[in-house]
Scaffold this motif. Structure first.
Motif, PDB file in Angstrom:
ATOM      1  N   ILE A  10      31.114  26.710 -13.244  1.00 58.47           N
ATOM      2  CA  ILE A  10      30.141  27.766 -13.503  1.00 58.47           C
ATOM      3  C   ILE A  10      29.625  28.195 -12.140  1.00 58.47           C
ATOM      4  CG2 ILE A  10      27.846  28.254 -14.409  1.00 58.47           C
ATOM      5  CD1 ILE A  10      28.426  26.211 -16.615  1.00 58.47           C
ATOM      6  N   ARG A  11      29.574  29.478 -11.920  1.00 58.07           N
ATOM      7  CA  ARG A  11      29.041  29.985 -10.653  1.00 58.07           C
ATOM      8  C   ARG A  11      27.582  30.349 -10.880  1.00 58.07           C
ATOM      9  NH1 ARG A  11      31.457  29.426  -6.039  1.00 58.07           N
ATOM     10  NH2 ARG A  11      30.881  31.505  -5.357  1.00 58.07           N
ATOM     11  N   GLU A  12      26.763  30.038  -9.886  1.00 55.78           N
ATOM     12  CA  GLU A  12      25.352  30.375  -9.986  1.00 55.78           C
ATOM     13  C   GLU A  12      24.754  30.569  -8.604  1.00 55.78           C
ATOM     14  OE1 GLU A  12      23.718  27.176 -12.301  1.00 55.78           O
ATOM     15  OE2 GLU A  12      24.121  25.707 -10.749  1.00 55.78           O
ATOM     16  N   ALA A  13      23.754  31.444  -8.562  1.00 58.54           N
ATOM     17  CA  ALA A  13      22.979  31.641  -7.346  1.00 58.54           C
ATOM     18  C   ALA A  13      21.808  30.677  -7.404  1.00 58.54           C
ATOM     19  CB  ALA A  13      22.489  33.080  -7.263  1.00 58.54           C
ATOM     20  N   VAL A  14      21.396  30.193  -6.248  1.00 62.19           N
ATOM     21  CA  VAL A  14      20.299  29.232  -6.187  1.00 62.19           C
ATOM     22  C   VAL A  14      19.408  29.569  -4.998  1.00 62.19           C
ATOM     23  CG1 VAL A  14      21.652  27.568  -4.836  1.00 62.19           C
ATOM     24  CG2 VAL A  14      19.726  26.767  -6.193  1.00 62.19           C
ATOM     25  N   ALA A  15      18.125  29.292  -5.160  1.00 61.95           N
ATOM     26  CA  ALA A  15      17.151  29.471  -4.078  1.00 61.95           C
ATOM     27  C   ALA A  15      15.922  28.649  -4.424  1.00 61.95           C
ATOM     28  CB  ALA A  15      16.766  30.940  -3.931  1.00 61.95           C
ATOM     29  N   TYR A  16      15.083  28.423  -3.418  1.00 65.49           N
ATOM     30  CA  TYR A  16      13.779  27.839  -3.709  1.00 65.49           C
ATOM     31  C   TYR A  16      12.708  28.713  -3.080  1.00 65.49           C
ATOM     32  CZ  TYR A  16      14.033  25.543   0.903  1.00 65.49           C
ATOM     33  OH  TYR A  16      14.147  25.279   2.240  1.00 65.49           O
ATOM     34  N   GLU A  39      20.146  32.613 -18.693  1.00 66.39           N
ATOM     35  CA  GLU A  39      20.912  32.427 -17.462  1.00 66.39           C
ATOM     36  C   GLU A  39      20.048  31.954 -16.299  1.00 66.39           C
ATOM     37  OE1 GLU A  39      24.266  35.857 -18.266  1.00 66.39           O
ATOM     38  OE2 GLU A  39      22.347  36.468 -17.409  1.00 66.39           O
ATOM     39  N   ILE A  40      18.762  31.783 -16.542  1.00 70.65           N
ATOM     40  CA  ILE A  40      17.812  31.407 -15.501  1.00 70.65           C
ATOM     41  C   ILE A  40      17.269  30.022 -15.830  1.00 70.65           C
ATOM     42  CG2 ILE A  40      15.594  31.988 -14.451  1.00 70.65           C
ATOM     43  CD1 ILE A  40      16.247  34.942 -15.194  1.00 70.65           C
ATOM     44  N   SER A  41      17.311  29.128 -14.851  1.00 71.36           N
ATOM     45  CA  SER A  41      16.761  27.791 -15.081  1.00 71.36           C
ATOM     46  C   SER A  41      15.989  27.326 -13.853  1.00 71.36           C
ATOM     47  CB  SER A  41      17.860  26.793 -15.442  1.00 71.36           C
ATOM     48  OG  SER A  41      18.848  26.730 -14.440  1.00 71.36           O
ATOM     49  N   LEU A  42      15.079  26.402 -14.123  1.00 70.66           N
ATOM     50  CA  LEU A  42      14.210  25.847 -13.095  1.00 70.66           C
ATOM     51  C   LEU A  42      14.377  24.335 -13.083  1.00 70.66           C
ATOM     52  CD1 LEU A  42      11.039  27.874 -14.105  1.00 70.66           C
ATOM     53  CD2 LEU A  42      12.554  28.361 -12.188  1.00 70.66           C
ATOM     54  N   TRP A 155      17.787  28.518 -10.426  1.00 68.77           N
ATOM     55  CA  TRP A 155      19.218  28.775 -10.538  1.00 68.77           C
ATOM     56  C   TRP A 155      19.420  29.985 -11.439  1.00 68.77           C
ATOM     57  CZ3 TRP A 155      17.352  23.728 -11.093  1.00 68.77           C
ATOM     58  CH2 TRP A 155      17.813  22.794 -10.170  1.00 68.77           C
ATOM     59  N   VAL A 156      20.431  30.803 -11.109  1.00 66.12           N
ATOM     60  CA  VAL A 156      20.779  31.978 -11.909  1.00 66.12           C
ATOM     61  C   VAL A 156      22.275  31.942 -12.186  1.00 66.12           C
ATOM     62  CG1 VAL A 156      20.749  34.497 -12.061  1.00 66.12           C
ATOM     63  CG2 VAL A 156      18.999  33.314 -10.704  1.00 66.12           C
ATOM     64  N   ARG A 157      22.647  31.840 -13.450  1.00 61.19           N
ATOM     65  CA  ARG A 157      24.059  31.838 -13.858  1.00 61.19           C
ATOM     66  C   ARG A 157      24.649  33.207 -13.579  1.00 61.19           C
ATOM     67  NH1 ARG A 157      28.949  31.974 -15.080  1.00 61.19           N
ATOM     68  NH2 ARG A 157      29.836  30.939 -16.897  1.00 61.19           N
ATOM     69  N   THR A 158      25.808  33.221 -12.906  1.00 60.38           N
ATOM     70  CA  THR A 158      26.479  34.484 -12.612  1.00 60.38           C
ATOM     71  C   THR A 158      27.864  34.475 -13.255  1.00 60.38           C
ATOM     72  OG1 THR A 158      27.312  33.618 -10.508  1.00 60.38           O
ATOM     73  CG2 THR A 158      25.225  34.817 -10.447  1.00 60.38           C
ATOM     74  N   TRP A 159      28.324  35.655 -13.622  1.00 56.17           N
ATOM     75  CA  TRP A 159      29.599  35.768 -14.328  1.00 56.17           C
ATOM     76  C   TRP A 159      30.696  36.366 -13.471  1.00 56.17           C
ATOM     77  CZ3 TRP A 159      29.856  33.298 -18.835  1.00 56.17           C
ATOM     78  CH2 TRP A 159      28.658  32.984 -19.461  1.00 56.17           C
ATOM     79  N   ASP A 160      30.316  37.114 -12.444  1.00 58.48           N
ATOM     80  CA  ASP A 160      31.309  37.754 -11.585  1.00 58.48           C
ATOM     81  C   ASP A 160      30.679  38.024 -10.214  1.00 58.48           C
ATOM     82  OD1 ASP A 160      29.756  40.177 -11.773  1.00 58.48           O
ATOM     83  OD2 ASP A 160      30.855  40.735 -13.589  1.00 58.48           O
ATOM     84  N   GLY A 183      29.420  26.695  -7.114  1.00 62.45           N
ATOM     85  CA  GLY A 183      30.069  26.417  -8.393  1.00 62.45           C
ATOM     86  C   GLY A 183      29.598  25.072  -8.892  1.00 62.45           C
ATOM     87  N   ALA A 184      29.268  25.015 -10.151  1.00 62.53           N
ATOM     88  CA  ALA A 184      28.826  23.759 -10.765  1.00 62.53           C
ATOM     89  C   ALA A 184      29.776  23.415 -11.883  1.00 62.53           C
ATOM     90  CB  ALA A 184      27.406  23.893 -11.294  1.00 62.53           C
TER      91      ALA A 184
END
Length: 187
Positions: A10-16, A39-42, A155-160, A183-184
């Motif tokens: 699974i691809r996702e963007a991450v930041a703090y 698609e958004i998790s903390l 974290w934000v799940r991305t599809w493309d 990628g997770a």
């Protein structure tokens, strides 16, 4: 036919983030830009993270690329306020309605009904206010704890690749730190 390793990721963007205001603004823009709340998790609470990972962490940055880190769904401040309102109103209503029913059933006067409803409703409201404060305090404590460990992890799940770029741009725009895509492994 063999699958590429990416087929299992699974691809996702991450930041703090350094502040809840910046985090909330980033999430608001993500939602208004087409990302779904699912698609958004903390980061989950410190206790949950430590129990699931079986160790303490010092900085949230240590956790951002770990697929085993427990996560929590995003709950907007407005929803927490709605829950607090319900926690106050429900015991107030039940106590007042119960008092009214009991007084009317015993043949009490209108004055007794009014006074009984006010007293019981006040007691129920006080109980509800205590519960609402507990909900708000726990939420604030969790945010403060994460800030003390370096920030609020998102974290934000991305599809493309388009999702990835849009998410990175939004997270960066709202002062996200260490913004990147990874990628997770899928669960």
């Amino acid at each position: 036919m063999t699958s590429t390793p990416d087929a299992f990721h699974i691809r996702e963007a991450v930041a703090y983030f350094d502040a809840s205001k910046e985090l909330e603004e980033a999430i608001d823009e993500l939602l208004s830009s087409g990302f779904d709340r699912a698609e958004i998790s903390l980061l989950a609470t410190e206790k949950t993270v430590e129990e699931q990972l079986d160790h303490r962490y010092h900085k949230v940055a240590e956790l951002e690329d770990d697929p085993a880190v427990p996560r929590a769904i995003y709950i907007p401040k407005e929803s927490i306020g709605d829950a607090q309102g319900a926690l106050i109103a429900t015991p107030l209503y039940i106590a007042a309605a119960t008092a009214i029913g009991a007084i009317v059933a015993s043949g009490g006067s209108l004055l007794a009904v009014i006074v009984g409803a006010a007293v019981a409703g006040g007691a129920g409201g006080a109980l509800g206010a205590g519960l609402a404060k507990l909900v708000g305090d726990r939420h604030a404590e969790n945010l403060q704890n994460q800030l003390e460990h370096g920030g609020l992890l998102l974290w934000v799940r991305t599809w493309d690749s388009g999702d990835e770029q849009r998410a990175v741009d939004i997270l960066t725009k709202h002062s996200g730190h260490d913004v990147h895509v990874h990628g997770a492994p899928q669960n």
